[in-house]
Motif scaffolding. Structure first.
Motif, PDB file in Angstrom:
ATOM      1  N   LEU A  11       0.850  -1.195   0.000  1.00 25.09           N
ATOM      2  CA  LEU A  11       0.000   0.000   0.000  1.00 25.09           C
ATOM      3  C   LEU A  11       0.885   1.245   0.000  1.00 25.09           C
ATOM      4  N   VAL A  12       0.561   2.175  -0.877  1.00 26.93           N
ATOM      5  CA  VAL A  12       1.322   3.415  -0.963  1.00 26.93           C
ATOM      6  C   VAL A  12       0.359   4.563  -1.199  1.00 26.93           C
ATOM      7  N   GLN A  13       0.691   5.730  -0.688  1.00 27.12           N
ATOM      8  CA  GLN A  13      -0.175   6.891  -0.863  1.00 27.12           C
ATOM      9  C   GLN A  13      -0.009   7.492  -2.251  1.00 27.12           C
ATOM     10  N   LEU A  85       2.906   7.760  -8.092  1.00 24.10           N
ATOM     11  CA  LEU A  85       1.825   6.789  -8.225  1.00 24.10           C
ATOM     12  C   LEU A  85       0.461   7.415  -8.006  1.00 24.10           C
ATOM     13  N   SER A  86      -0.516   6.911  -8.726  1.00 27.21           N
ATOM     14  CA  SER A  86      -1.896   7.351  -8.575  1.00 27.21           C
ATOM     15  C   SER A  86      -2.796   6.133  -8.427  1.00 27.21           C
ATOM     16  N   ALA A  87      -4.045   6.386  -8.109  1.00 22.72           N
ATOM     17  CA  ALA A  87      -4.990   5.283  -7.912  1.00 22.72           C
ATOM     18  C   ALA A  87      -5.098   4.418  -9.160  1.00 22.72           C
ATOM     19  N   GLN A 109       0.412  -7.509  -5.338  1.00 24.45           N
ATOM     20  CA  GLN A 109      -0.592  -6.454  -5.328  1.00 24.45           C
ATOM     21  C   GLN A 109       0.036  -5.101  -5.001  1.00 24.45           C
ATOM     22  N   VAL A 110      -0.298  -4.113  -5.792  1.00 25.96           N
ATOM     23  CA  VAL A 110       0.074  -2.724  -5.517  1.00 25.96           C
ATOM     24  C   VAL A 110      -1.218  -1.928  -5.369  1.00 25.96           C
ATOM     25  N   THR A 111      -1.378  -1.294  -4.231  1.00 27.57           N
ATOM     26  CA  THR A 111      -2.573  -0.487  -3.971  1.00 27.57           C
ATOM     27  C   THR A 111      -2.147   0.943  -3.678  1.00 27.57           C
TER      28      THR A 111
END
Length: 114
Positions: A11-13, A85-87, A109-111
């Motif tokens: 998970l990354v912002q 990164l973006s959604a 998984q990258v979120t």
């Protein structure tokens, strides 16, 4: 036979960075081009970036300038450095290798979410 194992997802912002790794094993001397793909649920797997054994790279338009693919032939590893990164980058990311056949990792998984 070639086995591929990805790592580094999470998970990354939005606006953040993340690096993925892929370790190859087996008949690594037969590996030619390597690449990263990604899949969003309900959609097909899309090309992200590729790199030849000599280091020539190619990127999908929507990641160009933000993602960097690299490989270490001696260590049989593939990497993907992702920034800004973006959604829309949220997906399962797959490592790919072309040897005598097509080989895929299990995916990571990258979120991207706040």
């Amino acid at each position: 036979q070639v086995q591929l194992v990805e790592s580094g997802g999470g998970l990354v912002q939005p606006g953040g960075s993340l690096s993925l790794s892929c370790a190859a094993s087996g008949s690594i001397d037969t590996i030619g081009i390597m690449a990263w793909y990604r899949r969003v649920p309900g959609k097909q797997r899309d090309f992200v970036a590729s790199i030849t054994k000599s280091g020539d790279t190619y990127y999908a338009d929507d990641v160009k300038g933000r993602f960097t693919i690299s490989r270490d032939n001696a260590k049989a590893t593939l990497a993907l450095r992702m920034s800004s990164l973006s959604a829309e980058d949220t997906a399962v990311y797959y490592c790919y290798a072309r040897a005598w056949d097509d080989y895929w990792g299990q995916g990571t998984q990258v979120t991207v979410s706040s």
